[in-house]
Scaffold this motif. Structure first.
Motif, PDB file in Angstrom:
ATOM      1  N   TYR A  40       0.544  13.115   1.383  1.00  0.00           N
ATOM      2  CA  TYR A  40       1.029  12.887   0.018  1.00  0.00           C
ATOM      3  C   TYR A  40       0.851  11.427  -0.396  1.00  0.00           C
ATOM      4  O   TYR A  40       0.356  11.140  -1.489  1.00  0.00           O
ATOM      5  N   LEU A  41       1.248  10.497   0.452  1.00  0.00           N
ATOM      6  CA  LEU A  41       1.243   9.087   0.067  1.00  0.00           C
ATOM      7  C   LEU A  41      -0.044   8.358   0.465  1.00  0.00           C
ATOM      8  O   LEU A  41      -0.548   7.534  -0.293  1.00  0.00           O
ATOM      9  N   GLU A  42      -0.566   8.643   1.653  1.00  0.00           N
ATOM     10  CA  GLU A  42      -1.727   7.915   2.154  1.00  0.00           C
ATOM     11  C   GLU A  42      -3.047   8.544   1.743  1.00  0.00           C
ATOM     12  O   GLU A  42      -4.088   7.891   1.792  1.00  0.00           O
ATOM     13  N   ALA A  92       9.115  13.649   1.808  1.00  0.00           N
ATOM     14  CA  ALA A  92       9.678  14.247   3.019  1.00  0.00           C
ATOM     15  C   ALA A  92      10.559  15.444   2.695  1.00  0.00           C
ATOM     16  O   ALA A  92      10.713  16.356   3.521  1.00  0.00           O
ATOM     17  N   MET A  93      11.138  15.456   1.485  1.00  0.00           N
ATOM     18  CA  MET A  93      12.000  16.573   1.090  1.00  0.00           C
ATOM     19  C   MET A  93      11.226  17.880   0.957  1.00  0.00           C
ATOM     20  O   MET A  93      11.818  18.955   1.012  1.00  0.00           O
ATOM     21  N   ILE A  94       9.914  17.799   0.748  1.00  0.00           N
ATOM     22  CA  ILE A  94       9.111  19.022   0.655  1.00  0.00           C
ATOM     23  C   ILE A  94       9.260  19.852   1.917  1.00  0.00           C
ATOM     24  O   ILE A  94       9.333  21.090   1.865  1.00  0.00           O
ATOM     25  N   ALA A  95       9.326  19.185   3.059  1.00  0.00           N
ATOM     26  CA  ALA A  95       9.528  19.897   4.329  1.00  0.00           C
ATOM     27  C   ALA A  95      11.004  20.064   4.650  1.00  0.00           C
ATOM     28  O   ALA A  95      11.449  21.135   5.065  1.00  0.00           O
ATOM     29  N   ALA A  96      11.793  19.005   4.438  1.00  0.00           N
ATOM     30  CA  ALA A  96      13.172  19.006   4.923  1.00  0.00           C
ATOM     31  C   ALA A  96      14.069  19.970   4.158  1.00  0.00           C
ATOM     32  O   ALA A  96      14.874  20.689   4.762  1.00  0.00           O
ATOM     33  N   VAL A 143       5.823  11.255  -8.904  1.00  0.00           N
ATOM     34  CA  VAL A 143       5.288  10.616  -7.699  1.00  0.00           C
ATOM     35  C   VAL A 143       3.941  11.279  -7.423  1.00  0.00           C
ATOM     36  O   VAL A 143       3.891  12.439  -7.007  1.00  0.00           O
ATOM     37  N   PRO A 144       2.840  10.599  -7.668  1.00  0.00           N
ATOM     38  CA  PRO A 144       1.530  11.248  -7.572  1.00  0.00           C
ATOM     39  C   PRO A 144       1.125  11.521  -6.134  1.00  0.00           C
ATOM     40  O   PRO A 144       1.453  10.763  -5.224  1.00  0.00           O
ATOM     41  N   ILE A 145       0.429  12.622  -5.941  1.00  0.00           N
ATOM     42  CA  ILE A 145      -0.076  12.952  -4.605  1.00  0.00           C
ATOM     43  C   ILE A 145      -1.451  12.321  -4.446  1.00  0.00           C
ATOM     44  O   ILE A 145      -2.322  12.435  -5.312  1.00  0.00           O
ATOM     45  N   ALA A 146      -1.657  11.644  -3.309  1.00  0.00           N
ATOM     46  CA  ALA A 146      -2.911  10.936  -3.061  1.00  0.00           C
ATOM     47  C   ALA A 146      -3.918  11.784  -2.293  1.00  0.00           C
ATOM     48  O   ALA A 146      -5.112  11.505  -2.332  1.00  0.00           O
ATOM     49  N   GLY A 147      -3.439  12.803  -1.593  1.00  0.00           N
ATOM     50  CA  GLY A 147      -4.313  13.602  -0.752  1.00  0.00           C
ATOM     51  C   GLY A 147      -4.593  14.981  -1.312  1.00  0.00           C
ATOM     52  O   GLY A 147      -4.391  15.260  -2.501  1.00  0.00           O
ATOM     53  N   TRP A 176       0.837  -1.196   0.000  1.00  0.00           N
ATOM     54  CA  TRP A 176       0.000   0.000   0.000  1.00  0.00           C
ATOM     55  C   TRP A 176       0.876   1.251   0.000  1.00  0.00           C
ATOM     56  O   TRP A 176       1.961   1.272   0.567  1.00  0.00           O
ATOM     57  N   PHE A 177       0.361   2.313  -0.626  1.00  0.00           N
ATOM     58  CA  PHE A 177       0.953   3.653  -0.637  1.00  0.00           C
ATOM     59  C   PHE A 177       2.234   3.748  -1.462  1.00  0.00           C
ATOM     60  O   PHE A 177       2.666   4.852  -1.784  1.00  0.00           O
TER      61      PHE A 177
END
Length: 372
Positions: free
Chosen positions: A336-338, A182-186, A251-255, A168-169
């Motif tokens: 993003y993933l879930e 995670a790089m979007i924030a980091a 990498v598609p965004i799920a949310g 999943w995810f």
């Protein structure tokens, strides 16, 4: 009403002044955009745990049909590249020590005979443990190939038990999917911290700090006026990384994008509060930069970016609650993933808002005492 208008106009003027200080120099404009682009590409292509290339050596003491069939399975993956065929076990140490191969596979002389008799036929896998993560991935891949080979051998005796795996995810279990959101924030945190930390320190070093003493701006207005540009820059850099992940690495965004940015605003505000606190206690830009770089590494290590927080010692797990990056990364990954909704990630906003509620008033208090 006129008081509120005048209040916000003063903040707006300071916001404009801070932005002009950041972007009027072409070098500053390059620094604001360039690192986000370069680091996104480096992390996307370089920081990967996926096993794409594994050179190996073979010591085949069997020379039988089953051994050749097994090696055909391994070579057919395209991942394992045979670099050498050994004649005896004395040659193994030299190849491993020189780093020429990641692993050495030894097939015993009685391999085919044992299989023909229905007995277990052990294989020896010697790994270069100096690169433990890659070696572990290679061993797991070899294990999966051997499992497939075993099922093919047993299929004549009846339908074998098979395992169908579904992730999943992250359907293909690509490390890029786990790392890049995670790089979007980091990636934006370092410069967000640095810009906020340098804001007041730059005023002192350039000699314009005293001018703030004679302006009608209150400490709270100074705080807001200096926080907003750093928040804006942090969101711009997060957007750059987000677009690269979305359209370059696909990498598609799920949310929800709006929920993602709501979380980024909360995270960036907390990070700016930390940076402004550093700026208020720094006497010059060198001190501000030193404090920032001393702080950024513990924040990265305790964020769960590379290692799960649950694997850390209990004392360090408690320390992560003081780290806004921990909650920023977790929120971004879940949205993003879930595809998590607000009700599922609302609890992650609480520590970031608490950190903002502590660090921003602390900055205002420090400003007040510095300006007094």
């Amino acid at each position: 009403m006129s008081f509120l208008v005048e209040y916000f106009w003063r903040v707006l003027f300071l916001f404009r002044k801070e932005l002009l200080a950041l972007v009027k120099d072409p070098k500053n404009r390059l620094v604001l955009v360039g690192p986000a682009l370069i680091q996104s590409m480096l992390f996307g292509y370089g920081a990967t745990y996926d096993l794409n290339y594994a050179p190996y050596a073979l010591l085949d003491q069997s020379r039988g049909e089953a051994a050749r069939e097994l090696m055909a399975h391994i070579d057919g993956t395209g991942v394992f590249v045979r670099r050498a065929e050994l004649g005896n076990s004395n040659q193994i140490a030299g190849l491993i020590d020189a780093g020429e191969v990641l692993l050495v596979l030894t097939i015993p002389a009685d391999f085919d005979e044992r299989l023909a008799q229905g007995q277990a036929a052990p294989l020896q896998l010697i790994l270069d443990g100096r690169n433990s993560s890659t070696a572990a991935a290679a061993a797991a891949h070899i294990g999966a190939i051997v499992g497939t080979f075993n099922r093919a051998l047993s299929s004549a005796a009846g339908a074998p038990v098979t395992v169908e795996r579904r992730a999943w995810f992250n359907p293909n279990l690509e490390s890029r999917w786990q790392l890049m959101p995670a790089m979007i924030a980091a990636l934006s945190m370092l410069q967000t911290l640095l810009i906020a930390a340098l804001s007041v320190a730059r005023e002192r070093e350039q000699g314009t700090f005293d001018q703030l003493l004679v302006t009608p701006l209150t400490p709270l207005q100074i705080l807001i006026g200096k926080a907003l540009p750093a928040i804006f820059v942090g969101l711009v850099q997060s957007t750059i990384v987000f677009l690269i992940i979305q359209f370059w690495f696909q990498v598609p965004i799920a949310g929800s994008v709006w929920l993602l940015y709501l979380g980024l605003v909360a995270f960036t505000t907390a990070a700016v509060g930390v940076g402004l606190s550093l700026s208020a206690v720094s006497l010059n830009m060198q001190q501000a930069m030193l404090y920032t770089f001393l702080l950024i590494m513990p924040l990265m290590l305790l964020s769960g970016l590379l290692t799960p927080i649950r694997n850390m010692p209990e004392a360090l797990q408690i320390a992560t609650y003081l780290n806004p990056l921990r909650f920023g990364i977790e929120l971004v990954r879940r949205v993003y993933l879930e595809g998590a909704g607000f009700s599922q990630v609302a609890v992650l906003f609480v520590p970031m808002l608490v950190l903002s509620a502590i660090t921003l008033p602390l900055s205002a208090w420090l400003f007040r005492h510095r300006l007094a």
